[in-house]
Design an enzyme around this catalytic site. Structure first.
Site, PDB file in Angstrom:
ATOM      1  N   HIS A 121      72.250 -33.334 -25.000  1.00  0.00           N
ATOM      2  CA  HIS A 121      72.221 -32.024 -24.292  1.00  0.00           C
ATOM      3  C   HIS A 121      71.567 -31.267 -25.330  1.00  0.00           C
ATOM      4  CE1 HIS A 121      73.601 -28.087 -23.050  1.00  0.00           C
ATOM      5  NE2 HIS A 121      73.906 -28.669 -21.961  1.00  0.00           N
ATOM      6  N   ASP A 198      79.679 -34.767 -29.519  1.00  0.00           N
ATOM      7  CA  ASP A 198      79.432 -33.624 -28.448  1.00  0.00           C
ATOM      8  C   ASP A 198      80.533 -34.118 -27.320  1.00  0.00           C
ATOM      9  OD1 ASP A 198      79.045 -32.236 -26.266  1.00  0.00           O
ATOM     10  OD2 ASP A 198      76.903 -32.373 -26.325  1.00  0.00           O
ATOM     11  N   GLN A 201      81.495 -33.532 -22.135  1.00  0.00           N
ATOM     12  CA  GLN A 201      81.608 -34.305 -20.931  1.00  0.00           C
ATOM     13  C   GLN A 201      82.759 -35.355 -21.240  1.00  0.00           C
ATOM     14  OE1 GLN A 201      80.410 -33.182 -18.194  1.00  0.00           O
ATOM     15  NE2 GLN A 201      78.801 -31.922 -18.919  1.00  0.00           N
TER      16      GLN A 201
END
Lengths: 406, 143
Positions: A121, A198, A201
């Site tokens: 992202h 990260d 999600q």
């Protein structure tokens, strides 16, 4: 898992959009909120609102207890050793930026490498571009396989003794790829690098054990896991967080302030300058209670069923291109022939079906896929196989509507 | 198909989408403007050949949805041969139309553009429709 009972906890799902029952397939962008979360935030503002860590008065103590109680809930949720390792912030973006600005600028220099992947992202790309520019370090990309996965072999080739930071998504927000972060963490550590995951999600959809993953930093957002917007978490190992400088200075984060110098509070408050996101943290705590009650393993299993069902049924549509690997998280990114995803999304919306269209904050990945944009349907614990049937129907109608363009 | 959709995807729009007018690249000395819509990835390259304050020729290229591409196609048709001032006035009128205001259609000077009126009812798509017009404005302001 009783999805019908779960859906009853989400009042927003019980509505019509454009004359059709809402089919919400955009949880990767933000999830809906259960009553318990809405009520926790509401209750806080109705009964307990006060600033934390300073008032001697009763409301101040209650607010502080609730806020710090939420931190303990997060600690248990991710199995961190200590609440000192749980920093509340605005979301995943802030968490990654904190690590980049603090750890990155403090520790990196010319000749050092930062390793990321093309599936990241923007929020896990741009902070590292900035670190590279400011420090002279090199930004390197692990290659992707044609199905949008990374291999450990490539990870071993890309991560070298010069690598200081590896930053990688737990789950790709576009491809649905679930990255082998535990194995990559091992490779990073063998090379003396730290790893940031990260988890935007990841955390909403599966049980996270930061000790088992052995990641040095794990960043995630509350609003994607049934919590309010504006609250997020950065987990970091104490040894690193202790050595890192704060990036925001001001109220709440200080120990002694002198005219020309100051000292910082201990962890985690050192990284929480200003009045924190109190209501948001309390809401996130309620979201964690809710998710725990359903059970993260049950959620993961339910989503696996949805992902398989979606893949099987979407594949029956001619001219539908699906991006990403077979084994995936509960999201499907696609394009319907030459129909622009904006148009697809507008037609689906006319049937009450909410999907995301665009580049999903992953422009480098869009270029890797050789598309300008895609549409994405993403699922969560409140979605059903019927929702996917509606999606398939909607796509068939889209095809019919744009028939002569295709 | 629901009534809603047909107010957006008028036949004229689909026609411009499938058979874009003035699509391509201009040769010679031209003014080139690149613009994209960062939220969705739509992008347009607009080329303008301006002589004596008049748009002698105009072409566009790019990638995007039916609304952004058809609007670009119609826009190029509408401003060709117009004075810069007239083109900018048209752009202003078009933005008012996108805000759902009543406008004098004659000011747009191209009947087809009226088909985009329905976009005003789809707030998420207004930026698609205005992309080419914003590019034109940017080009003229640079000029």
């Amino acid at each position: 898992m009783d999805v019908k009972a779960i859906r009853e906890q989400f009042p927003i799902l019980n509505q019509e959009v454009n004359g059709h029952p809402l089919v919400y397939l955009d949880s990767s962008a933000t999830s809906q909120k259960p009553l318990s979360v809405i009520e926790a935030v509401n209750d806080y503002y109705r009964h307990d609102n006060s600033n934390v860590h300073r008032g001697v008065h009763t409301l101040g103590s209650r607010a502080t207890e609730l806020y710090e109680g939420a931190r303990e809930k997060v600690r248990r949720f991710i199995n961190a050793d200590s609440t000192a390792e749980v920093i509340f912030n605005r979301g995943t973006t802030t968490g990654i930026n904190t690590v980049a600005e603090s750890f990155g600028l403090q520790n990196l220099t010319i000749g050092d490498e930062i390793v990321i992947t093309p599936m990241e992202h923007h929020s896990n790309i741009i902070p590292w571009q900035q670190v590279a520019k400011k420090t002279g370090a090199t930004l390197k990309y692990m290659p992707l396989q044609s199905d949008g996965t990374v291999t450990l072999e490539d990870a071993r080739d890309t991560i070298t003794a010069n690598t200081k930071v590896v930053a990688i998504a737990h789950v790709s927000n576009v491809l649905g790829t679930i990255n082998p972060v535990k194995e990559i963490a091992k490779i990073a550590h063998e090379n003396g690098a730290v790893i940031l995951v990260d988890g935007a999600q990841g955390a909403p959809h599966m049980k996270i054990d930061v000790k088992d993953l052995d990641c040095d930093f794990y960043a995630f957002s509350g609003h994607k896991m049934c919590g309010p917007t504006g609250i997020g978490v950065l987990y970091g190992k104490k040894e690193y967080l202790n050595a890192m400088d704060p990036v925001e200075f001001g109220g709440e984060m200080i120990d002694f302030v002198n005219l020309y110098d100051s000292t910082w509070k201990e962890l985690p408050w050192k990284f929480e300058g200003g009045t924190p996101i109190i209501a948001g943290a309390i809401g996130l705590g309620a979201a964690i209670d809710f998710l725990n009650e359903v059970g993260m393993d049950n959620i993961l299993n339910h989503e696996k069923v949805l992902a398989d069902y979606a893949m099987k049924n979407l594949r029956t549509i001619d001219d539908l291109t699906i991006y990403g690997p077979e084994n995936r998280a509960a999201l499907v990114t696609f394009n319907l022939a030459d129909v622009h995803p904006h148009d697809t999304s507008t037609v689906l919306d006319s049937f009450g079906i909410a999907v995301r269209a665009g580049h999903h904050c992953a422009q480098p990945l869009m270029r890797w896929l050789d598309v300008t944009a895609t549409a994405r349907a993403s699922f969560y614990l409140y979605n059903t196989t019927e929702d996917i049937d509606h999606l398939v129907d909607g796509l068939l109608k889209t095809k019919e509507y744009f028939g002569d363009v295709i | 198909m629901s009534y809603n959709l047909d107010t957006l995807y008028r036949q004229v729009i689909m026609d411009h989408y499938k058979n874009p007018r003035n699509k391509g690249v201009l040769d010679g000395e031209v003014l080139t403007v690149d613009m994209n819509n960062p939220t969705c990835g739509d992008r347009i390259q607009l080329q303008l050949q301006v002589e004596d304050d008049i748009v002698k020729d105009v072409k566009f290229d790019g990638e995007g949805c039916s609304i952004s591409m058809s609007s670009a196609s119609m826009m190029t048709q509408a401003i060709k041969g117009k004075k810069l001032k007239e083109a900018l006035k048209m752009s202003d009128t078009f933005s008012h139309m996108m805000m759902g205001e009543d406008i004098d259609m004659e000011e747009l000077d191209l009947e087809d553009l009226g088909a985009l009126q329905g976009v005003a009812k789809f707030p998420a798509r207004i930026k698609c429709a205005t992309l080419a017009w914003k590019a034109m404005e940017k080009g003229f302001h640079e000029e």
